[in-house]
Design an enzyme around this catalytic site. Structure first.
Site, PDB file in Angstrom:
ATOM      1  N   GLU A   1      -9.001  -2.628   8.830  1.00  0.00           N
ATOM      2  CA  GLU A   1      -7.903  -2.465   7.767  1.00  0.00           C
ATOM      3  C   GLU A   1      -7.046  -1.655   8.262  1.00  0.00           C
ATOM      4  OE1 GLU A   1      -7.815   0.154   3.555  1.00  0.00           O
ATOM      5  OE2 GLU A   1      -9.625  -0.974   4.132  1.00  0.00           O
TER       6      GLU A   1
ATOM      7  N   GLU B   1       0.140   3.188   2.601  1.00  0.00           N
ATOM      8  CA  GLU B   1      -0.006   3.823   1.255  1.00  0.00           C
ATOM      9  C   GLU B   1       0.971   4.608   0.743  1.00  0.00           C
ATOM     10  OE1 GLU B   1      -4.522   3.555   0.057  1.00  0.00           O
ATOM     11  OE2 GLU B   1      -4.124   5.577   1.136  1.00  0.00           O
TER      12      GLU B   1
END
Length: 291
Positions: A101, A105
């Site tokens: 990943e 964010e």
């Protein structure tokens, strides 16, 4: 579960490493709205997408295609006003407990206070490689481009074509690196007021709901993977198969200066500098963190 490609397929992919395919089309063609019911919308003939969050639910989408190496660009305009407690996530990810990943964010804040841009890299299910930044502009006023450049040598996080973080491949030091598992593009808008703003001290003000983030300008210059085989458009071969020369172009002298500028003035957390967290010594990849 995330697929780990067999050796033959992986070697084939690496031979054509970064002979990219560009997708700059309709959100209808490239993405699926995956949760949140009516809170996710594609409009303007497929050129725009929005995600919303209310007290009942957030929303999200994911790409139809899987990618293995490439450059992914997306323009976002984040939740305006009092966005405290909200998180807008935009990331690449495979599936399963040993997933890879690469994260952007955006942690919301009270009106007039800056967003925090949180970045992380997971390899074989292990993350904990956080760096956080303030931005040098208001990300709610206009669209800005957030890019992930993913190569066998490194991962570069970019904002408006300015590199803000480089995560180098340190496999020679025993550090896993995302390179075997194809990843899809995901994005979501959700409530995380238990941790997102000042460690959870500031809660979401639901009187301001719905909270909405907007997307446009998606582009992918990348290899796609389907059923164990890859597809790469030859017209991008010249820009993606030059290996080290292309890496040098991405991080030329000007790019390195911009990277140092961002990290000096806008970085607010770096796990490679957190002595309280790592009193016995920093993770081995921190030795390769400087550019």
């Amino acid at each position: 579960m995330g697929r780990i490609l067999n050796r033959t397929v992986l070697m084939t992919l690496l031979v054509v490493t970064m002979a990219g395919t560009a997708f700059s089309g309709s959100f209808n063609e490239e993405f699926d709205l995956t949760w949140g019911e009516h809170r996710g919308k594609i409009f303007s003939g497929g050129k725009m997408l929005s995600l919303s969050l209310d007290r009942v639910s957030g929303s999200g989408f994911k790409s139809k295609k899987e990618y293995l190496f490439g450059r992914i660009d997306m323009q976002l305009k984040l939740v305006a006003g009092n966005s405290a407690g909200t998180v807008t996530a935009y990331y690449l990810s495979s599936e399963g407990p040993t997933h890879d990943e690469i994260d952007f964010e955006f942690l919301g804040n009270e009106t007039g206070k800056p967003y925090v841009l949180h970045t992380n890299v997971f390899a074989q299910g292990k993350g904990n490689r956080e760096q956080q930044f303030y931005l040098w502009f208001d990300p709610t006023k206009n669209f800005h481009t957030y890019s992930l450049v993913w190569r066998p040598q490194h991962i570069i996080f970019m904002v408006d074509n300015v590199p803000i973080r480089v995560f180098n491949n340190a496999e020679q030091l025993g550090v896993p690196f995302p390179k075997n598992q194809p990843m899809k593009i995901y994005s979501s808008l959700w409530n995380a007021d238990d941790w997102a703003t000042r460690g959870g001290l500031v809660k979401t003000d639901w009187s301001k709901a719905p909270f909405t983030a907007y997307y446009r300008g998606f582009n992918a210059a990348a290899c796609t993977v389907s059923s164990g085989s890859s597809f790469c458009d030859p017209k991008f071969k010249s820009s993606f198969t030059n290996g080290e020369s292309q890496v040098a172009n991405e991080l030329n002298a000007y790019g390195r200066r911009r990277l140092r500028w961002v990290q000096k003035y806008f970085m607010i957390y770096d796990y490679c500098s957190d002595l309280k967290r790592f009193p016995q010594g920093f993770p081995p990849e921190c030795r390769k963190s400087r550019v």
